[in-house]
Design a protein around this motif. Structure first.
Motif, PDB file in Angstrom:
ATOM      1  N   PHE A  21       0.146  -1.479  -0.113  1.00  0.00           N
ATOM      2  CA  PHE A  21       0.069   0.309  -0.132  1.00  0.00           C
ATOM      3  C   PHE A  21       0.600   1.249   0.064  1.00  0.00           C
ATOM      4  CE2 PHE A  21      -3.277  -3.185   1.513  1.00  0.00           C
ATOM      5  CZ  PHE A  21      -4.676  -2.952   0.714  1.00  0.00           C
ATOM      6  N   ASN A  22       2.193   0.814   0.776  1.00  0.00           N
ATOM      7  CA  ASN A  22       3.059   2.236   0.376  1.00  0.00           C
ATOM      8  C   ASN A  22       2.989   2.978  -0.889  1.00  0.00           C
ATOM      9  OD1 ASN A  22       3.192   2.741   3.152  1.00  0.00           O
ATOM     10  ND2 ASN A  22       4.819   1.590   3.331  1.00  0.00           N
ATOM     11  N   GLN A  23       3.073   1.389  -2.064  1.00  0.00           N
ATOM     12  CA  GLN A  23       3.682   1.918  -3.429  1.00  0.00           C
ATOM     13  C   GLN A  23       2.282   1.953  -4.076  1.00  0.00           C
ATOM     14  OE1 GLN A  23       6.555   2.880  -4.768  1.00  0.00           O
ATOM     15  NE2 GLN A  23       7.145   2.812  -2.249  1.00  0.00           N
ATOM     16  N   CYS A  24       1.275   2.533  -3.630  1.00  0.00           N
ATOM     17  CA  CYS A  24      -0.619   2.472  -4.329  1.00  0.00           C
ATOM     18  C   CYS A  24      -0.735   3.476  -4.661  1.00  0.00           C
ATOM     19  CB  CYS A  24      -1.047   1.332  -3.902  1.00  0.00           C
ATOM     20  SG  CYS A  24      -2.902   0.719  -4.861  1.00  0.00           S
ATOM     21  N   LYS A  25      -0.836   4.333  -5.365  1.00  0.00           N
ATOM     22  CA  LYS A  25      -1.811   5.450  -5.681  1.00  0.00           C
ATOM     23  C   LYS A  25      -3.481   5.186  -6.410  1.00  0.00           C
ATOM     24  CE  LYS A  25       1.705   7.992  -3.886  1.00  0.00           C
ATOM     25  NZ  LYS A  25       1.498   8.040  -2.722  1.00  0.00           N
ATOM     26  N   LEU A  26      -2.527   4.177  -7.676  1.00  0.00           N
ATOM     27  CA  LEU A  26      -4.200   4.274  -8.171  1.00  0.00           C
ATOM     28  C   LEU A  26      -4.356   2.591  -7.994  1.00  0.00           C
ATOM     29  CD1 LEU A  26      -6.704   4.669  -9.702  1.00  0.00           C
ATOM     30  CD2 LEU A  26      -5.918   4.245 -11.510  1.00  0.00           C
ATOM     31  N   PHE A  27      -5.524   2.441  -7.722  1.00  0.00           N
ATOM     32  CA  PHE A  27      -6.072   0.962  -6.792  1.00  0.00           C
ATOM     33  C   PHE A  27      -7.138   0.991  -7.930  1.00  0.00           C
ATOM     34  CE2 PHE A  27      -5.181  -3.243  -4.145  1.00  0.00           C
ATOM     35  CZ  PHE A  27      -6.285  -3.650  -4.814  1.00  0.00           C
ATOM     36  N   VAL A  28      -7.715   0.005  -9.273  1.00  0.00           N
ATOM     37  CA  VAL A  28      -9.076  -0.115  -9.661  1.00  0.00           C
ATOM     38  C   VAL A  28      -9.465  -1.162  -8.883  1.00  0.00           C
ATOM     39  CG1 VAL A  28      -9.909  -0.542 -12.216  1.00  0.00           C
ATOM     40  CG2 VAL A  28      -7.712   1.410 -11.968  1.00  0.00           C
ATOM     41  N   GLU A  29     -10.958  -1.343  -8.897  1.00  0.00           N
ATOM     42  CA  GLU A  29     -11.816  -2.701  -8.276  1.00  0.00           C
ATOM     43  C   GLU A  29     -12.399  -2.934  -9.748  1.00  0.00           C
ATOM     44  OE1 GLU A  29     -14.258  -2.815  -4.715  1.00  0.00           O
ATOM     45  OE2 GLU A  29     -14.486  -4.568  -5.320  1.00  0.00           O
ATOM     46  N   TYR A  30     -12.870  -4.200 -10.200  1.00  0.00           N
ATOM     47  CA  TYR A  30     -13.408  -4.739 -11.299  1.00  0.00           C
ATOM     48  C   TYR A  30     -14.839  -5.041 -10.281  1.00  0.00           C
ATOM     49  CZ  TYR A  30     -10.116  -4.356 -14.401  1.00  0.00           C
ATOM     50  OH  TYR A  30      -9.010  -4.435 -15.646  1.00  0.00           O
ATOM     51  N   GLY A  31     -16.156  -4.926 -10.695  1.00  0.00           N
ATOM     52  CA  GLY A  31     -16.925  -6.167 -10.397  1.00  0.00           C
ATOM     53  C   GLY A  31     -17.350  -5.835  -8.563  1.00  0.00           C
ATOM     54  N   PRO A  32     -17.768  -4.472  -8.173  1.00  0.00           N
ATOM     55  CA  PRO A  32     -17.267  -4.053  -6.756  1.00  0.00           C
ATOM     56  C   PRO A  32     -18.823  -4.704  -5.864  1.00  0.00           C
ATOM     57  CG  PRO A  32     -17.754  -1.956  -7.423  1.00  0.00           C
ATOM     58  CD  PRO A  32     -17.361  -3.152  -8.990  1.00  0.00           C
ATOM     59  N   GLY A  33     -19.874  -4.877  -6.768  1.00  0.00           N
ATOM     60  CA  GLY A  33     -21.000  -5.103  -6.437  1.00  0.00           C
ATOM     61  C   GLY A  33     -21.597  -4.126  -5.153  1.00  0.00           C
ATOM     62  N   VAL A  34     -21.772  -4.984  -3.725  1.00  0.00           N
ATOM     63  CA  VAL A  34     -22.393  -3.826  -3.071  1.00  0.00           C
ATOM     64  C   VAL A  34     -21.020  -3.286  -2.190  1.00  0.00           C
ATOM     65  CG1 VAL A  34     -24.484  -5.501  -2.754  1.00  0.00           C
ATOM     66  CG2 VAL A  34     -22.616  -5.686  -1.750  1.00  0.00           C
ATOM     67  N   GLY A  35     -19.359  -3.619  -2.478  1.00  0.00           N
ATOM     68  CA  GLY A  35     -18.863  -2.541  -1.915  1.00  0.00           C
ATOM     69  C   GLY A  35     -17.896  -3.694  -0.700  1.00  0.00           C
ATOM     70  N   THR A  36     -18.439  -4.642  -0.984  1.00  0.00           N
ATOM     71  CA  THR A  36     -17.465  -6.070   0.340  1.00  0.00           C
ATOM     72  C   THR A  36     -16.210  -5.640   0.530  1.00  0.00           C
ATOM     73  OG1 THR A  36     -19.416  -7.422   0.197  1.00  0.00           O
ATOM     74  CG2 THR A  36     -17.971  -7.950   1.395  1.00  0.00           C
ATOM     75  N   PHE A  37     -15.549  -5.978  -0.541  1.00  0.00           N
ATOM     76  CA  PHE A  37     -13.634  -5.990  -0.946  1.00  0.00           C
ATOM     77  C   PHE A  37     -13.553  -4.306  -1.127  1.00  0.00           C
ATOM     78  CE2 PHE A  37     -10.314  -5.920  -3.424  1.00  0.00           C
ATOM     79  CZ  PHE A  37      -9.611  -7.105  -3.047  1.00  0.00           C
ATOM     80  N   THR A  38     -14.285  -3.339  -1.468  1.00  0.00           N
ATOM     81  CA  THR A  38     -14.118  -1.932  -1.912  1.00  0.00           C
ATOM     82  C   THR A  38     -14.345  -1.606   0.176  1.00  0.00           C
ATOM     83  OG1 THR A  38     -15.832  -1.951  -2.945  1.00  0.00           O
ATOM     84  CG2 THR A  38     -15.468   0.118  -2.519  1.00  0.00           C
ATOM     85  N   ARG A  39     -14.505  -1.756   0.951  1.00  0.00           N
ATOM     86  CA  ARG A  39     -15.172  -1.143   2.397  1.00  0.00           C
ATOM     87  C   ARG A  39     -13.738  -1.818   2.654  1.00  0.00           C
ATOM     88  NH1 ARG A  39     -19.883  -1.564   1.228  1.00  0.00           N
ATOM     89  NH2 ARG A  39     -21.709   0.341   1.338  1.00  0.00           N
ATOM     90  N   ILE A  40     -13.440  -2.853   2.740  1.00  0.00           N
ATOM     91  CA  ILE A  40     -12.365  -3.321   3.608  1.00  0.00           C
ATOM     92  C   ILE A  40     -10.662  -2.421   2.292  1.00  0.00           C
ATOM     93  CG2 ILE A  40     -10.401  -5.208   3.805  1.00  0.00           C
ATOM     94  CD1 ILE A  40     -13.153  -6.611   4.232  1.00  0.00           C
ATOM     95  N   LEU A  41     -10.843  -2.244   1.492  1.00  0.00           N
ATOM     96  CA  LEU A  41      -9.680  -1.931   0.745  1.00  0.00           C
ATOM     97  C   LEU A  41      -9.247  -0.597   1.346  1.00  0.00           C
ATOM     98  CD1 LEU A  41      -7.570  -2.010  -1.338  1.00  0.00           C
ATOM     99  CD2 LEU A  41      -9.740  -1.803  -2.644  1.00  0.00           C
ATOM    100  N   LEU A  42     -10.597   0.018   0.896  1.00  0.00           N
ATOM    101  CA  LEU A  42     -10.566   1.552   1.634  1.00  0.00           C
ATOM    102  C   LEU A  42     -10.117   1.918   2.850  1.00  0.00           C
ATOM    103  CD1 LEU A  42     -14.503   3.322  -0.041  1.00  0.00           C
ATOM    104  CD2 LEU A  42     -11.663   3.708  -0.423  1.00  0.00           C
ATOM    105  N   ASP A  43     -10.521   1.318   3.750  1.00  0.00           N
ATOM    106  CA  ASP A  43      -9.425   0.928   4.967  1.00  0.00           C
ATOM    107  C   ASP A  43      -8.165   0.954   5.239  1.00  0.00           C
ATOM    108  OD1 ASP A  43     -12.477   1.139   6.229  1.00  0.00           O
ATOM    109  OD2 ASP A  43     -11.707  -1.000   7.090  1.00  0.00           O
ATOM    110  N   ARG A  44      -7.334   0.465   3.827  1.00  0.00           N
ATOM    111  CA  ARG A  44      -5.473   0.055   3.866  1.00  0.00           C
ATOM    112  C   ARG A  44      -5.280   0.584   2.875  1.00  0.00           C
ATOM    113  NH1 ARG A  44      -5.438  -5.632   4.305  1.00  0.00           N
ATOM    114  NH2 ARG A  44      -6.799  -5.986   6.407  1.00  0.00           N
ATOM    115  N   LEU A  45      -5.984   1.411   1.991  1.00  0.00           N
ATOM    116  CA  LEU A  45      -6.025   2.284   1.314  1.00  0.00           C
ATOM    117  C   LEU A  45      -5.159   3.872   1.534  1.00  0.00           C
ATOM    118  CD1 LEU A  45      -5.306   1.895  -1.772  1.00  0.00           C
ATOM    119  CD2 LEU A  45      -7.237   3.247  -1.996  1.00  0.00           C
ATOM    120  N   ALA A  46      -3.514   4.235   1.118  1.00  0.00           N
ATOM    121  CA  ALA A  46      -3.693   5.683   2.112  1.00  0.00           C
ATOM    122  C   ALA A  46      -4.147   6.831   1.683  1.00  0.00           C
ATOM    123  CB  ALA A  46      -1.906   5.834   0.949  1.00  0.00           C
TER     124      ALA A  46
END
Ligand SMILES: C[S@@+](CC[C@H](N)C(=O)[O-])C[C@H]1O[C@@H](n2cnc3c(N)ncnc32)[C@H](O)[C@@H]1O
Length: 206
Positions: A58-83
Motif C-alpha cells: 500500500f506504500n506503492q499504491c496511488k491508484l487501485f482499480v476494482e472490477y465488479g465491486p457489487g455492493v462493496g464488500t471488497f471495496t470497504r475493506i480496501l478503503l480502510d487500507r488505502l493511503a
C-alpha cells in the motif's frame, strides 16, 4: 399481537426512513435481476478480501482499480487500507450497484464508474493516471459474454505498471486460463472460508 423482534424493527426503520437496503439484500436483488452478470449468490467473505490484499504494497499504491465491486464488500475493506492520498476507481456494469455504492460510501478517494472493465484503459486515463498500481477482480470471468474475459485480461495487463499486480478471486479454477496468455508470474492460493471456497490468483507485471 407479539412485539416486533429487533430485526423487524430495524427493517421497518429502514423502510420508513427511506434508507438504502442492507448490502446483503441489495446483492441478492442484483443476483435475481442479472444472475449471469453477477455470477454468485453471496458476497465475498472478509477473510477472502484480507487474504487477497495481504500481497499489496500500500506504500506503492496511488491508484487501485476494482472490477465488479457489487455492493462493496471488497471495496470497504480496501478503503480502510488505502493511503489517504490514494485513489480507488471501481467499475461495474450494474447501475443499481453503482448507485448503491455512490449513496453509501462517502470518501473523497472513491470514484464509482458505471461501465465495463473492458474499458479500463480509457477509465484510468479519464481519472488522470497513466497506469494502475493494482487491479482486483471479482468478475464472473467464465460466464461473461464470449471474448469479453480475454479483452479484459489483455487491457488489464497493459494498464498495470511494472511491479503491480492483477488480483483475481473466483470459485471456478478455469479462470486461470484467462490469465496465462498474458502473465508469466502467477501466484495461487485457496480460501476455504468463503461461500463457495474460492481460488485466488496474483498475476504480477514483472
Ligand atoms: C460476483 S459479483 C462480485 C461482487 C463483489 N466483488 C464481492 O466480492 O462480493 C460480480 C460483479 O461483476 C459485475 N460485472 C459483470 N460484468 C462486468 C464487466 N464487464 N465489467 C464490470 N463489472 C462487471 C457484476 O455486475 C457484479 O457486480
Amino acid at each position: 399481537m407479539p412485539a416486533p423482534t429487533a430485526a423487524e424493527q430495524r427493517s421497518r426503520r429502514r423502510r420508513t426512513a427511506g434508507a438504502p437496503p442492507s448490502p446483503w439484500m441489495m446483492f441478492l436483488k442484483g443476483f435475481f435481476k442479472h444472475p449471469v452478470m453477477v455470477g454468485a449468490i453471496a458476497s465475498s467473505s472478509g477473510t477472502l478480501v484480507r487474504h487477497m490484499l495481504s500481497r499489496v504494497d500500500f506504500n506503492q499504491c496511488k491508484l487501485f482499480v476494482e472490477y465488479g465491486p457489487g455492493v462493496g464488500t471488497f471495496t470497504r475493506i480496501l478503503l480502510d487500507r488505502l493511503a489517504p492520498d490514494a485513489t480507488l476507481v471501481v467499475i461495474d456494469t450494474n447501475p443499481d450497484f453503482i448507485d448503491y455504492l455512490a449513496q453509501t460510501i462517502d470518501d473523497p478517494r472513491f470514484f464509482p464508474v458505471l461501465g465495463s472493465a473492458a474499458d479500463v484503459k480509457q477509465i484510468v486515463h479519464d481519472h488522470g493516471f497513466e497506469h494502475a498500481d493494482y487491479i482486483a477482480s471479482g468478475l464472473p470471468f467464465s460466464t461473461l459474454p464470449a471474448g469479453v474475459g480475454d479483452q479484459i485480461a489483455k487491457a488489464t495487463r497493459e494498464i498495470i505498471r511494472p511491479g503491480g499486480a492483477f488480483l483475481v478471486y473466483q470459485y471456478n479454477p478455469k479462470v486461470k486460463n484467462f490469465l496465462t496468455p498474458h502473465w508469466e508470474h502467477i501466484d495461487h492460493a485457496m480460501q476455504l472460508w468463503n461461500l463457495p471456497p474460492a481460488q485466488l490468483w496474483w498475476a504480477w507485471n514483472k
